[in-house]
Design a protein around this motif. Structure first.
Motif, short mmCIF file in Angstrom:
data_model
loop_
_atom_site.label_atom_id
_atom_site.label_comp_id
_atom_site.label_asym_id
_atom_site.label_seq_id
_atom_site.Cartn_x
_atom_site.Cartn_y
_atom_site.Cartn_z
N ARG A 76 0.83 -1.22 0.00
CA ARG A 76 0.00 0.00 0.00
C ARG A 76 0.86 1.27 0.00
O ARG A 76 0.53 2.26 0.66
N TYR A 78 3.88 1.62 1.21
CA TYR A 78 4.86 1.65 2.28
C TYR A 78 5.87 0.51 2.12
O TYR A 78 5.48 -0.63 1.83
N LEU A 101 -3.47 -2.84 7.14
CA LEU A 101 -3.01 -1.96 6.07
C LEU A 101 -3.42 -2.51 4.70
O LEU A 101 -3.92 -1.76 3.85
N ALA A 105 -5.99 -0.01 3.34
CA ALA A 105 -5.13 0.95 2.63
C ALA A 105 -4.67 2.12 3.49
O ALA A 105 -4.30 3.16 2.96
N GLU A 106 -4.69 1.94 4.79
CA GLU A 106 -4.17 3.00 5.67
C GLU A 106 -3.54 2.37 6.90
O GLU A 106 -3.91 1.26 7.31
N LEU A 107 -2.58 3.07 7.47
CA LEU A 107 -1.97 2.60 8.71
C LEU A 107 -2.92 2.88 9.87
O LEU A 107 -3.44 3.99 10.00
N THR A 109 -4.46 3.70 13.56
CA THR A 109 -4.07 4.37 14.81
C THR A 109 -3.96 3.29 15.88
O THR A 109 -4.39 2.14 15.69
N LYS A 112 -7.44 2.00 16.67
CA LYS A 112 -8.01 1.15 15.61
C LYS A 112 -7.33 -0.21 15.57
O LYS A 112 -7.98 -1.24 15.36
#
Length: 453
Positions: A76, A78, A101, A105-107, A109, A112
């Motif tokens: 994604r 990274y 991820l 599609a996001e790192l 928190t 989360k």
């Protein structure tokens, strides 16, 4: 059921008929510009799709030429090395963050990630009666086949198995990510009991543990493991979780999902693909080769003796006489496989703990010598590096993980990438895969049944 002599004779005749009638002249592939294995003539893959999930970087194209560069693995956007460093810095197991991820599609928190880990922990327990009815009552000698059956059986335990909404598919995928380690571990325990005549241990997963910790706990009679053991298995899960849309099993997910079938059918197909010895089963071939090398080389520190035997393997004079030195070379990576570099570093650390440094040194020596030997014997100028399969089997062996679980570990990891690819195909695909095959047989005049001899 045992095959009778009569059946064997019939099968032999049918085999002969198939071998005689099915071969295709290799020259026809060139004539019709067929990309065998979906590979271009320069070794690059035929472009058949677009993805935002992962990237495998081993070369650059400059002025139409393929230029080798050190390998990179991207999830994604990274670099996977950064994911691993971050997990180590925070003293965390990183596979779960990696799965999050790939899926979203996001790192995540911290909050989360904790919620995601908690949900995965809840889902690791198999549905009521599943273990008894779907695993223990139908054990398999091959754990990958058992996993595939477990995936398909999960359809019957799902209240909405055919739902095609993205939300429903995400639910199914997350549950499968959580349960794969349990399916593999319980499948192994059933195999021990019914095929190996050994004791079977069925432990319950602990929701607060990571995937790596739970798996080690479930396959061991005493449920114990060291921190380093869990960390190195977690690393293996991270680096095997995704490898671009072009690897065979991920492509399988795209192809099968494009037919608008259910999640369980698509993922079971991917398990079947990964089982293959040219894909997920490759590290077992490395271990078998190393067994042969260790049995035939008296002095593991003698580079001349090692080189001489590797030359015999490359010349098809030793081991399985295929001419292959397993664990060497990759379809994309040329200078280096980043997964191999990461795993090798941990392998050395684990070898110190387990008293296996002499064996590690043998692997290291073979890694240094093999590329030049392959190029010389096969008269090739192709740049070759060791791939991740070269050390993964060695690492699993030091962890006292049975060989029949090597490929299942790959599946426990890759289900994260498969899930992301299934979601991507559902969201952005929209067309069934339908490549072309050129028919090269001649039309023949039909012979009525009564006139056939």
């Amino acid at each position: 059921m045992a095959i009778t002599k009569e059946e064997k004779a019939i099968l032999k005749k049918l085999e002969s008929l198939a071998v005689h009638n099915d071969p295709i002249d290799p020259a026809l592939y060139t004539k019709y510009d067929v990309k065998r294995g979906l590979r271009n003539s320069n070794g690059t893959g035929v472009l058949v799709g677009l993805t935002r999930i992962g990237d495998v970087v081993g070369y650059e194209i400059q002025d139409g030429k393929k230029i080798a560069i050190p390998g990179k693995l991207i999830y994604r956007g990274y670099n996977v090395e950064d994911l691993i460093k971050d997990a180590e810095k925070n003293n965390q197991f990183g596979f779960e963050q990696c799965a999050y991820l790939l899926l979203f599609a996001e790192l995540p928190t911290k909050a989360k990630l904790e919620k995601f880990n908690s949900y995965l922990g809840e889902c690791r327990v198999l549905p009521s009666n599943f273990t008894e009815d779907m695993i223990m009552k139908a054990p398999s000698n091959n754990i990958m086949n058992k996993i595939a059956r477990g995936v398909l059986a999960s359809y019957s335990y799902d209240d909405d198995p055919e739902g095609r909404s993205v939300g429903n598919i995400i639910r199914q995928c997350v549950q499968l990510i959580a349960r794969f380690s349990t399916l593999a571990a319980y499948g192994y325990q059933a195999k021990r009991r019914y095929y190996d005549d050994k004791s079977m241990y069925i432990h319950n997963p602990k929701p607060e543990l990571s995937t790596a910790e739970n798996f080690l706990r479930l396959i061991r009679s005493d449920k114990s493991y060291t921190k380093l053991e869990a960390e190195i298995l977690d690393l293996a899960l991270i680096i095997h979780a995704e490898h671009g849309g072009g690897n065979n099993s991920s492509l399988t997910v795209h192809v099968v999902s494009s037919t608008d079938t259910d999640t369980y059918s698509a993922i079971a197909a991917a398990v079947g693909s990964l089982k293959g010895r040219r894909h997920g089963g490759a590290n077992i071939k490395v271990i078998e080769m190393m067994d042969d090398i260790k049995a035939n080389i008296k002095d593991w520190s003698n580079e001349k003796e090692i080189a001489a035997y590797l030359t015999k393997i490359a010349r098809k004079e030793a081991f399985d006489k295929s001419g292959l030195i397993y664990g060497m070379g990759h379809a994309v990576y040329t200078i280096s496989d980043p997964r191999e570099i990461l795993l090798k570093a941990k392998a050395k650390e684990l070898a110190k703990e387990k008293g296996c440094l002499e064996e590690f040194q043998l692997y290291d020596t073979i890694e240094r010598l093999a590329p030049d030997i392959i190029r010389e014997v096969h008269n090739s100028d192709k740049q070759i590096c060791a791939n991740v399969d070269f050390y993964s089997g060695f690492v699993y062996s030091m962890l006292n993980i049975p060989r029949e679980l090597f490929t299942p570990i790959f599946a426990i990891s890759r289900i994260a990438g498969w899930s992301a690819h299934r979601i991507e195909e559902i969201v952005t695909g929209g067309r069934i895969y339908r490549p072309a095959y050129k028919n090269v047989s001649e039309e023949r005049e039909f012979i009525p049944l009564a006139d056939r001899k």
